[in-house]
Design an enzyme around this catalytic site. Structure first.
Site, PDB file in Angstrom:
ATOM      1  N   THR A  11      -9.033   3.006  12.452  1.00 39.01           N
ATOM      2  CA  THR A  11      -9.344   3.797  13.577  1.00 39.01           C
ATOM      3  C   THR A  11     -10.944   3.884  13.972  1.00 39.01           C
ATOM      4  OG1 THR A  11      -7.977   5.576  12.777  1.00 39.01           O
ATOM      5  CG2 THR A  11      -9.343   6.229  14.840  1.00 39.01           C
TER       6      THR A  11
ATOM      7  N   LYS B  12       1.079  -1.118  -0.045  1.00 35.57           N
ATOM      8  CA  LYS B  12      -0.031  -0.111  -0.061  1.00 35.57           C
ATOM      9  C   LYS B  12       0.715   1.286   0.000  1.00 35.57           C
ATOM     10  CE  LYS B  12      -2.809   2.876   2.777  1.00 35.57           C
ATOM     11  NZ  LYS B  12      -3.628   2.992   4.149  1.00 35.57           N
TER      12      LYS B  12
END
Lengths: 66, 260
Positions: free
Chosen positions: B213, B103
């Site tokens: 998150t 990524k």
């Protein structure tokens, strides 16, 4: 001789290899990657890669991240 | 009843059963992280690459809690602000893990963590030239998304909102434009706050959702991980089912004839 590992000064035996350094630090060679003076040292070459005075070594591993 | 079919998410030739990808940062512990991962049903996780702790090599390690043979580890370049930093990090990650699916994220201002798209595109080209399979975190700009696809990226991952903000998808129009124009998977990366946000991303036709998150900072991360699993499945099914048209006035659901 003295080298720098992850920003810290470390003393290793003259002519020590990357494999010996990883071992001396108590790390599992299969779970880290090593960079010597900005060049990656492939795992297969740890034993035959000799360190030199003033080398800058980075040893990294996977940690949690997003 | 016959099984309702869906095609799996395929990234760089790798088939994933789950369309949810989760991060491994910000958890209380790797143990909690592992339980949330189990509950989420995700097969792919993002990981970061950092210096080992030399003063205490016995510190808990991610790989002791989450098995790299069981899950697809996706190394990221979080914290990189130039293309060179990102390439250096991912070359090390490839050596550490032994795989080339990564990524890419090249950030700009720490205040909003928006991607620096010029640097991201430059780094993407360097990485694809070097044999990496690049899943790329990007802005929701369809023009840059197309350039990244043309540069050989294997997944386009536009932000829904700033990293860690939990604000939900701020620009559905752009996300949809990117979905329509892309021939590689589009995965919303960043900005999801709760389950409905993930469902909205999937209802827009995205191929997957990546989040960290929203799960890690929920009061009960394991339960939220399960909620996200269901939201992604529900959103995907709603997209495939095709929603009813919106109408301006009511339309009774019970017959008007035969009233007593």
């Amino acid at each position: 001789m003295q080298i720098e590992v992850n920003g810290e000064t470390k003393t290793v035996e003259d002519g020590a290899s990357v494999a010996e350094l990883v071992d001396q630090l108590g790390l599992d060679a299969r779970k880290v990657a090593v960079e010597r003076n900005l060049e990656i040292v492939p795992k297969s070459l740890y034993a035959e890669t000799a360190l030199a005075e003033g080398d800058r070594i980075e040893i990294v591993q996977f940690v949690g991240g997003g | 009843m016959s099984q309702i079919e869906d095609t799996p998410l395929v990234v760089a030739g790798r088939e994933l059963k789950s369309r949810l990808i989760i991060g491994t940062g910000k958890y209380e512990s790797y143990e909690q992280n592992a339980r949330a991962l189990e509950a989420s049903g995700a097969e792919m996780i993002t990981v970061a690459l950092r210096r080992v702790n030399l003063s205490d090599p016995s510190q808990p390690r991610l790989v002791d809690h989450i098995d790299p043979d069981k899950y697809v580890f996706l190394p990221n370049t979080a914290g990189c602000f130039t293309g060179e930093d990102a390439v250096r990090t991912l070359r090390l990650a490839r050596e550490a893990g032994g795989w080339s699916l990564v990524k890419l994220e090249v950030l700009s201002d720490p205040k909003h963590l928006y991607p620096d798209m010029e640097e991201t595109l430059r780094a993407a080209k360097m990485l694809t030239d070097d044999g990496f399979d690049v899943m790329v975190y990007c802005s929701d700009d369809p023009v840059y998304a197309k350039k990244l696809e043309d540069a050989g990226c294997c997944a386009i991952m536009p932000l829904g909102a700033p990293i860690g903000s939990g604000l939900g998808l701020q620009n559905k129009v752009n996300i949809r434009l990117i979905v329509e124009q892309s021939s590689v998977p589009v995965i919303v990366d960043a900005g999801v706050g709760t389950a409905s946000d993930a469902a909205i991303a999937m209802e827009l036709g995205c191929d997957g959702v990546l989040m960290n998150t929203a799960i890690a900072e929920a009061k009960d991360p394991v339960r939220m991980a399960r909620a996200m699993k269901h939201a992604v499945i529900a959103g995907r099914d709603a997209y495939l089912a095709g929603r009813m048209p919106k109408k301006r006035y009511a339309d009774p659901s019970s017959p008007l004839s035969g009233l007593i």
